[in-house]
Design a protein around this motif. Structure first.
Motif, PDB file in Angstrom:
ATOM      1  N   ARG A 144      13.429  -6.218 -62.657  1.00 56.15           N
ATOM      2  CA  ARG A 144      14.342  -6.473 -61.533  1.00 56.15           C
ATOM      3  C   ARG A 144      14.854  -5.138 -60.999  1.00 56.15           C
ATOM      4  NH1 ARG A 144      18.202 -11.139 -64.359  1.00 56.15           N
ATOM      5  NH2 ARG A 144      16.488 -12.288 -65.369  1.00 56.15           N
ATOM      6  N   ALA A 145      15.359  -4.300 -61.912  1.00 59.74           N
ATOM      7  CA  ALA A 145      15.896  -2.992 -61.513  1.00 59.74           C
ATOM      8  C   ALA A 145      14.787  -2.088 -60.973  1.00 59.74           C
ATOM      9  CB  ALA A 145      16.593  -2.329 -62.697  1.00 59.74           C
ATOM     10  N   GLU A 146      13.599  -2.174 -61.577  1.00 62.54           N
ATOM     11  CA  GLU A 146      12.481  -1.359 -61.093  1.00 62.54           C
ATOM     12  C   GLU A 146      12.104  -1.743 -59.667  1.00 62.54           C
ATOM     13  OE1 GLU A 146       9.468  -2.054 -63.987  1.00 62.54           O
ATOM     14  OE2 GLU A 146      10.171  -0.457 -65.339  1.00 62.54           O
ATOM     15  N   GLY A 147      12.072  -3.044 -59.396  1.00 59.12           N
ATOM     16  CA  GLY A 147      11.753  -3.508 -58.052  1.00 59.12           C
ATOM     17  C   GLY A 147      12.788  -3.064 -57.041  1.00 59.12           C
ATOM     18  N   GLU A 148      14.053  -3.111 -57.436  1.00 58.42           N
ATOM     19  CA  GLU A 148      15.133  -2.682 -56.549  1.00 58.42           C
ATOM     20  C   GLU A 148      14.990  -1.202 -56.206  1.00 58.42           C
ATOM     21  OE1 GLU A 148      18.376  -5.925 -58.265  1.00 58.42           O
ATOM     22  OE2 GLU A 148      18.259  -3.921 -59.143  1.00 58.42           O
ATOM     23  N   TYR A 149      14.780  -0.389 -57.237  1.00 60.76           N
ATOM     24  CA  TYR A 149      14.663   1.062 -57.034  1.00 60.76           C
ATOM     25  C   TYR A 149      13.427   1.401 -56.195  1.00 60.76           C
ATOM     26  CZ  TYR A 149      14.171   6.038 -58.064  1.00 60.76           C
ATOM     27  OH  TYR A 149      14.043   7.395 -57.952  1.00 60.76           O
ATOM     28  N   ASN A 150      12.291   0.874 -56.591  1.00 61.39           N
ATOM     29  CA  ASN A 150      11.032   1.242 -55.928  1.00 61.39           C
ATOM     30  C   ASN A 150      11.005   0.849 -54.452  1.00 61.39           C
ATOM     31  OD1 ASN A 150      10.137   2.283 -58.343  1.00 61.39           O
ATOM     32  ND2 ASN A 150       8.909   0.498 -58.890  1.00 61.39           N
ATOM     33  N   LYS A 151      11.470  -0.351 -54.150  1.00 59.22           N
ATOM     34  CA  LYS A 151      11.436  -0.796 -52.754  1.00 59.22           C
ATOM     35  C   LYS A 151      12.425   0.003 -51.909  1.00 59.22           C
ATOM     36  CE  LYS A 151       9.245  -3.462 -51.150  1.00 59.22           C
ATOM     37  NZ  LYS A 151       7.981  -3.372 -50.353  1.00 59.22           N
ATOM     38  N   PHE A 152      13.596   0.301 -52.477  1.00 62.99           N
ATOM     39  CA  PHE A 152      14.590   1.067 -51.727  1.00 62.99           C
ATOM     40  C   PHE A 152      14.063   2.452 -51.377  1.00 62.99           C
ATOM     41  CE2 PHE A 152      18.130   4.022 -51.330  1.00 62.99           C
ATOM     42  CZ  PHE A 152      18.917   3.387 -50.390  1.00 62.99           C
ATOM     43  N   VAL A 153      13.515   3.178 -52.354  1.00 64.47           N
ATOM     44  CA  VAL A 153      13.049   4.543 -52.071  1.00 64.47           C
ATOM     45  C   VAL A 153      11.807   4.518 -51.179  1.00 64.47           C
ATOM     46  CG1 VAL A 153      14.045   5.501 -54.174  1.00 64.47           C
ATOM     47  CG2 VAL A 153      11.684   4.664 -54.207  1.00 64.47           C
ATOM     48  N   TYR A 193      10.195  -8.763 -60.726  1.00 58.97           N
ATOM     49  CA  TYR A 193       9.940  -7.564 -59.924  1.00 58.97           C
ATOM     50  C   TYR A 193      10.010  -7.876 -58.428  1.00 58.97           C
ATOM     51  CZ  TYR A 193       7.890  -3.156 -58.381  1.00 58.97           C
ATOM     52  OH  TYR A 193       7.700  -1.934 -57.779  1.00 58.97           O
ATOM     53  N   VAL A 194       9.430  -9.006 -58.030  1.00 57.78           N
ATOM     54  CA  VAL A 194       9.430  -9.395 -56.610  1.00 57.78           C
ATOM     55  C   VAL A 194      10.857  -9.649 -56.122  1.00 57.78           C
ATOM     56  CG1 VAL A 194       8.698 -11.174 -54.977  1.00 57.78           C
ATOM     57  CG2 VAL A 194       7.092 -10.307 -56.681  1.00 57.78           C
ATOM     58  N   ILE A 195      11.665 -10.271 -56.963  1.00 54.29           N
ATOM     59  CA  ILE A 195      13.058 -10.518 -56.597  1.00 54.29           C
ATOM     60  C   ILE A 195      13.816  -9.193 -56.494  1.00 54.29           C
ATOM     61  CG2 ILE A 195      15.235 -11.505 -57.435  1.00 54.29           C
ATOM     62  CD1 ILE A 195      13.555 -13.884 -58.459  1.00 54.29           C
ATOM     63  N   GLY A 196      13.526  -8.271 -57.414  1.00 53.22           N
ATOM     64  CA  GLY A 196      14.131  -6.944 -57.324  1.00 53.22           C
ATOM     65  C   GLY A 196      13.752  -6.253 -56.023  1.00 53.22           C
ATOM     66  N   GLU A 197      12.483  -6.381 -55.631  1.00 56.66           N
ATOM     67  CA  GLU A 197      12.036  -5.795 -54.370  1.00 56.66           C
ATOM     68  C   GLU A 197      12.799  -6.381 -53.183  1.00 56.66           C
ATOM     69  OE1 GLU A 197       7.494  -4.332 -54.462  1.00 56.66           O
ATOM     70  OE2 GLU A 197       7.742  -6.509 -54.543  1.00 56.66           O
ATOM     71  N   ALA A 198      13.058  -7.687 -53.235  1.00 61.51           N
ATOM     72  CA  ALA A 198      13.792  -8.339 -52.136  1.00 61.51           C
ATOM     73  C   ALA A 198      15.184  -7.736 -51.991  1.00 61.51           C
ATOM     74  CB  ALA A 198      13.882  -9.839 -52.382  1.00 61.51           C
ATOM     75  N   ASN A 199      15.842  -7.492 -53.116  1.00 63.68           N
ATOM     76  CA  ASN A 199      17.162  -6.853 -53.073  1.00 63.68           C
ATOM     77  C   ASN A 199      17.064  -5.420 -52.559  1.00 63.68           C
ATOM     78  OD1 ASN A 199      18.587  -9.046 -53.912  1.00 63.68           O
ATOM     79  ND2 ASN A 199      19.311  -8.157 -55.836  1.00 63.68           N
ATOM     80  N   GLY A 200      16.062  -4.685 -53.058  1.00 63.74           N
ATOM     81  CA  GLY A 200      15.890  -3.307 -52.609  1.00 63.74           C
ATOM     82  C   GLY A 200      15.642  -3.228 -51.118  1.00 63.74           C
ATOM     83  N   GLN A 201      14.867  -4.171 -50.597  1.00 59.16           N
ATOM     84  CA  GLN A 201      14.590  -4.192 -49.161  1.00 59.16           C
ATOM     85  C   GLN A 201      15.853  -4.497 -48.361  1.00 59.16           C
ATOM     86  OE1 GLN A 201      11.236  -6.589 -47.983  1.00 59.16           O
ATOM     87  NE2 GLN A 201      11.878  -6.702 -45.842  1.00 59.16           N
ATOM     88  N   TRP A 202      16.647  -5.458 -48.839  1.00 56.18           N
ATOM     89  CA  TRP A 202      17.861  -5.835 -48.108  1.00 56.18           C
ATOM     90  C   TRP A 202      18.827  -4.639 -48.045  1.00 56.18           C
ATOM     91  CZ3 TRP A 202      22.980  -6.367 -47.391  1.00 56.18           C
ATOM     92  CH2 TRP A 202      23.410  -7.326 -46.470  1.00 56.18           C
ATOM     93  N   ILE A 203      18.997  -3.954 -49.169  1.00 54.66           N
ATOM     94  CA  ILE A 203      19.908  -2.808 -49.198  1.00 54.66           C
ATOM     95  C   ILE A 203      19.379  -1.666 -48.329  1.00 54.66           C
ATOM     96  CG2 ILE A 203      20.906  -1.022 -50.685  1.00 54.66           C
ATOM     97  CD1 ILE A 203      21.027  -3.049 -52.907  1.00 54.66           C
ATOM     98  N   ALA A 204      18.064  -1.461 -48.345  1.00 55.18           N
ATOM     99  CA  ALA A 204      17.467  -0.405 -47.516  1.00 55.18           C
ATOM    100  C   ALA A 204      17.724  -0.679 -46.048  1.00 55.18           C
ATOM    101  CB  ALA A 204      15.965  -0.330 -47.791  1.00 55.18           C
ATOM    102  N   GLU A 205      17.558  -1.928 -45.639  1.00 58.40           N
ATOM    103  CA  GLU A 205      17.787  -2.285 -44.234  1.00 58.40           C
ATOM    104  C   GLU A 205      19.261  -2.127 -43.879  1.00 58.40           C
ATOM    105  OE1 GLU A 205      16.138  -6.190 -44.040  1.00 58.40           O
ATOM    106  OE2 GLU A 205      14.067  -5.473 -43.936  1.00 58.40           O
TER     107      GLU A 205
END
Length: 324
Positions: free
Chosen positions: A174-183, A133-145
């Protein structure tokens, strides 16, 4: 004199062979669901090194994403008196059957990457893998930025595609972290333009799944893409290239073991970044946990590895030898 010398040499060879056998504490099996994938090859090399450093031999087995091949490998490990098994199972619904076989044979097992779990998702044996989840968040943050820096958050032609593997427990967060951090970081982004494409972890199926989404949404010209593993992201990258949409796309991988090869190509590339986590840490870690069990110790049920997002400018320094 010649006979005496021959006898001495024969005895020396036999003693040497006996000594070599005595030096090994036994055989550890590494059984991986997709043993021809770069990630598992690197993981297996690290696991073998850790096993040999501890005095054990190591057998690497490719289950070829086949449940039948996987159970055959488990049976072979039992028949060959393995002292332990580290494994990534191709189908988690088979977990109990695999664990039961090994428990009956009194062979300890450690799950790597994908957990061996019961029907309720409870881990049956110790697990070593990535902090999903934390790694997914890292990806979501990078894409958001990236979206903010390139004025894409409110761009009507921009969409986000997340490559998912909903049947694999280690991939879902992983996917949940990506989605949640991005939104969270891009609250103005239209969530109706966030799409998911489910696949089986292979590049080919990732390509097919991504291509279907691209075709279904011609109104999206600028794609942001991330996913559950590196193969899926590369599959999506190939789909973007085939559709002529790669010039304005941003793909963020998960693993970096394939992104590094994209970055060695000349010219612009839609692969902008990837979350790097070490196959060496997972491979070595799985054997280290197994050795704790063999030695009568009680290891933690979960051992998670963190990641760092790398780019074409930073990957060589961060990944070291794995960037080659």
């Amino acid at each position: 004199m010649k006979k005496t010398l021959a006898i001495i040499l024969t005895v020396a060879l036999l003693l040497g062979a006996a000594s070599a056998l005595a030096e090994s504490k036994g055989m550890i099996y590494g059984i991986y669901k997709a043993g021809d994938h770069t990630w598992f090859i690197d993981e297996g090399v690290a696991a073998e090194a850790a096993a040999k450093e501890a005095g054990y031999d190591f057998t690497y087995v490719d289950a070829k994403m086949s449940p039948e091949e996987y159970l055959k490998a488990i049976d072979n490990a039992i028949a060959n008196n393995a002292v332990g098994v580290v494994t990534c199972i191709p189908d988690q619904t088979m977990s109990q059957a695999a664990v039961d076989k090994l428990v009956e044979a009194n062979i300890p097992v450690v799950a790597a990457d994908d957990a061996l779990q019961d029907a309720d998702g409870n881990k049956l044996v110790p697990w070593v893998g990535i902090n999903a989840y934390v790694i997914g968040e890292a990806n979501g943050q990078w894409i958001a930025e990236y979206a903010k820096e390139n004025n894409l958050v409110t761009d009507p032609e921009c969409g986000l595609l997340i490559m998912t593997m909903d049947t694999v427990s280690s991939c879902v967060p992983r996917a949940e972290g990506e989605y949640n951090k991005f939104v969270e970081l891009c609250p103005e982004f239209d969530t109706a333009k966030i799409f998911k494409a489910d696949y089986d972890g292979t590049t080919d199926k990732g390509n097919t799944a991504a291509a279907a989404v691209l075709t279904a949404h011609p109104e999206i010209k600028k794609w942001l893409v991330t996913g559950a593993n590196e193969e899926g992201c590369i599959g999506a990258l190939r789909a973007l290239e085939s559709a002529g949409l790669d010039a304005d796309a941003c793909v963020v991988g998960l693993g970096a073991y394939m992104a590094k090869d994209e970055w060695k190509k000349e010219g612009p590339n839609a692969m902008k970044a990837s979350a790097y986590f070490s196959a060496d840490q997972v491979g070595r870690g799985s054997v280290e946990v197994l050795l704790q069990i063999i030695n009568g110790e009680e290891p933690p049920l979960e051992t998670a590895v963190d990641a760092v997002v790398v780019t074409p400018e930073t990957y060589q320094e961060v990944m070291g030898a794995y960037a080659e």
